[in-house]
Design an enzyme around this catalytic site. Structure first.
Site, PDB file in Angstrom:
ATOM      1  CD  GLU A 465      -2.485   1.288   2.732  1.00 60.61           C
ATOM      2  OE1 GLU A 465      -3.093   2.332   3.019  1.00 60.61           O
ATOM      3  OE2 GLU A 465      -2.458   0.289   3.481  1.00 60.61           O
ATOM      4  CG  ASP A 538      -0.649   1.605   6.341  1.00 59.25           C
ATOM      5  OD1 ASP A 538       0.470   1.057   6.272  1.00 59.25           O
ATOM      6  OD2 ASP A 538      -0.880   2.750   5.903  1.00 59.25           O
ATOM      7  CG  ASP A 540      -5.036   2.376   8.340  1.00 63.80           C
ATOM      8  OD1 ASP A 540      -5.281   1.599   7.374  1.00 63.80           O
ATOM      9  OD2 ASP A 540      -4.345   3.406   8.210  1.00 63.80           O
ATOM     10  CG  ASP A 542      -7.992   4.603   4.398  1.00 60.98           C
ATOM     11  OD1 ASP A 542      -9.222   4.495   4.238  1.00 60.98           O
ATOM     12  OD2 ASP A 542      -7.412   5.694   4.544  1.00 60.98           O
TER      13      ASP A 542
END
Length: 688
Positions: A465, A538, A540, A542
């Protein structure tokens, strides 16, 4: 150095069930979550075999407070008399002898999932204890235990506490009750996953029309609630789940309706047919094969065919699926010609044309099944193809002859014609896919940092990412076998798009090009440049979304890559806990407390908000080094359940999505996305 002698006395002979205990992976696939549930399925399958052969109509599975599980059926009950050859009761044979049972001929079970004869004995071998009750006029009881003999330095597995005991208690009930405690010394976890169990039992109820399957969960349940003022969380006990029952008098018809509930149907009710045919398997006497299928069409452009052999999900297909597709193709082509949908000048439909929008369930029940491997995911009997093809042709031809059903077949033929016209019109899809696979110079310049090695078995592709994290990963990698593909923004959500629309997305084209094995129905896993494709995002919201998007893409257009266990999730740590030369990494909040205690007072804490915050050395040590990293290997045991979860998360309908995410969203794990995943630490080979 003198050569060590090697003679017959050096050969170790594993007695009884010891081989199962020493090498459990050979029998149940892994010692993690998947293997744990496998030993439950072995007992459930025995009960289902009674139902599939019309000896039982109710099964109850119970998850007990102490962590044990039980299965009760109202079938004939296991044999309690003594076998004259081995001088053991039937119950003792079933639970202590590998490759022993009543399923190696056609006398007692015409159709059976447990064809290897190892199921009940393997469950016994991998349990701390196992108890059996049989109801055949009287109540019979027997108990088995497993212990390690420190003197002989060997396992005593599944040893009877005493011979089968006729309690003398008379009963009008019939059937078998088995309760067992998975051994903590064998399994990485002994926590039953309620969702996994309930979905499998629901599936079995669909596949066995009219059979009632109950699930009782008596375990203590907890949830975490926020403390006042938002300072931490408290673990609170909540009421246990209510018992549930699954029973479907419509069988496969209900199953197809359930599977296609989120799509717009092309016609109201699924088509259904069932038949028993003769079959001649090589090396076996003539036998019977029961073929049953239900199908419907929706207005989308993807196929959903779920096949089963003796209630075992064959996610990798086999000869029964080949026969189904060939029979369906011939029937639709013949109908389209006679009805005028296909003109004389028109070319016949091809397989892809009749697969668009198809939602179907195919089941085959037979003796002497040859599954490819103990995991039973692909049917290997070539003789099955022809009777299944004949069953599809004769069944659909009969249904097409019904005047009331003629409008349905008109719609099926017209949908195939539209697909054929669209295929001819949009040959660009194939051309773009081919270009994306072959033209690395066009799609990968400045994107892919390719490895120098050319061995797919060793090579790894990290899909990372963001350019920042991608740059760090390029510095951290071992160039000989690790390739890095940074993503520039979120890829397309292909669940809401057609194949042609997906191919117009630059990120999707780049993925296809990097993997090099084609796309959609032209995908060939043998051409893949990598046997490990690792999603690295990540921890999180997103990052979770990117994981979902990529997994949706792989599941929809490169499913063989998932089925083969080539798709992984990289697990970056959330925290670094350190003090002087002591460094520990924590991958979730629960592990953080353990690491803090390990490092001790005076520790310092770093919270990683993203991959880009790590140095190349840290990223290598925690996430990319095969000896220390944690990967999640994505597997799909239940393709139907996976499809529904993907449609819920990534499709157009939003009902239930927020509730699902609220219950399952843990952004450093993906258990809630594809129902069963396998955790794998490369350095040890241990699985979970």
């Amino acid at each position: 150095m003198a050569e060590k002698s090697y003679n017959a006395d050096d050969l170790k002979i594993l007695e009884g069930l010891e081989a199962v205990r020493i090498r459990p992976g050979m029998y149940i696939g892994s010692t993690g979550t998947r293997g744990l549930h496998h030993i439950l399925w072995e007992i459930v399958d025995n009960a289902i075999d009674e139902a599939a052969n019309d000896y039982a109509d109710e099964i109850t599975v119970k998850l007990w407070k102490d962590g044990s599980a039980s299965v009760r059926d109202n079938g004939r009950g296991m044999p309690t008399d003594v076998n004259t050859k081995v001088k053991m009761s039937g119950v003792e044979i079933i639970f202590t002898k590998l490759h022993a049972g009543g399923k190696f001929d056609n006398e007692n079970y015409a159709f059976s999932g447990g064809l290897h004869g190892v199921g009940a004995s393997v469950t016994n071998a991998l349990s701390e204890w196992l108890e059996v009750e049989v109801y055949r006029g009287s109540v019979y009881k027997m108990r088995f235990t497993s212990t390690y003999d420190k003197v002989k330095k060997k396992w005593q597995c599944g040893i009877p506490a005493a011979p089968l005991n006729n309690t003398g208690v008379k009963t009008k009930e019939k059937g078998t009750f088995v309760r067992f405690m998975p051994d903590k010394a064998v399994f990485d976890t002994v926590e039953w996953n309620y969702d996994v169990v309930s979905k499998r039992l629901k599936e079995l109820a669909f596949l066995n029309k009219g059979v009632k399957i109950n699930l009782i969960d008596e375990r203590d349940l907890y949830e975490y609630v926020e403390n006042e003022y938002g300072e931490g969380q408290t673990r609170v006990k909540i009421p246990p789940r209510e018992p549930v029952s699954y029973k479907y008098d419509g069988g496969l018809v209900d199953f197809v309706k359930y599977l296609s509930a989120d799509d717009t149907p092309l016609y109201s009710d699924p088509l259904y047919y069932s038949v028993i045919k003769d079959i001649q398997l090589k090396g076996f006497p003539p036998a019977k094969i029961k073929i049953e299928y239900a199908l419907a069409h929706t207005k989308n452009d993807t196929e959903s065919l779920y096949s089963f052999v003796n209630n075992i999900s064959t996610i990798e297909g086999g000869y029964h699926e080949t026969g189904f597709h060939s029979g369906l193709l011939k029937t639709v082509n013949d109908y389209a010609r006679t009805s005028g949908v296909l003109k004389a000048k028109d070319a016949p439909f091809i397989a892809d044309d009749i697969k668009e929008g198809l939602s179907a369930v195919l089941t085959v029940k037979m003796a002497n099944v040859q599954f490819e491997g103990q995991t039973k995911t692909k049917l290997g009997n070539p003789e099955v193809r022809l009777p299944v093809e004949q069953a599809v042709i004769e069944g659909l031809s009969k249904l097409a002859g019904d005047r009331k059903l003629k409008p349905i077949f008109d719609k099926i033929a017209q949908k195939a014609k539209f697909a054929a016209d669209d295929r001819i019109k949009h040959r660009a899809e194939r051309d773009v896919a081919k270009a994306a696979s072959e033209n690395d110079g066009l799609n990968l310049v400045g994107k892919l940092a390719a490895c120098s090695g050319r061995n797919p078995e060793q090579n790894e592709l990290f899909i990372v990412e963001g350019d920042s994290a991608g740059g760090t990963a390029k510095q951290a990698r071992v160039r000989q076998f690790q390739s890095i593909l940074p993503l520039r923004g979120k890829p397309l959500n292909v669940q809401k798009k057609t194949a042609l629309q997906a191919l117009q997305n630059e990120e999707i084209k780049t993925l296809i090009s990097a993997i090099g094995a084609g796309f959609n129905r032209s995908f060939d896993i043998e051409k893949s440049k990598y046997k490990k494709v690792i999603i690295l995002s990540d921890a999180d919201q997103d990052g979770m979304h990117i994981r979902c998007i990529l997994l949706t893409f792989f599941f929809k257009y490169m499913r063989d890559l998932v089925n083969a266990g080539c798709v992984y999730i990289g697990m970056p740590p959330l925290y670094k806990v350190y003090k002087k030369d002591v460094v520990e990494y924590a991958y979730d909040d629960a592990e953080l407390d353990e690491k803090i205690k390990l490092v001790g007072r005076g520790y310092q804490l770093q919270r990683y908000k993203g991959l880009g915050e790590m140095s190349a050395d840290q990223l290598w040590e925690t996430t990319m080094d095969p000896h220390t990293r944690n990967l999640i290997q994505v597997t799909v045991d239940d393709a139907a359940a996976a499809s529904q979860v993907i449609e819920m998360l990534m499709g157009d309908k939003v009902e239930g999505r927020k509730e699902f995410l609220a219950q399952n969203a843990n952004f450093n794990k993906v258990d809630g996305f594809i129902e069963r995943v396998k955790f794998k630490n490369d350095s040890t080979g241990d699985s979970d």
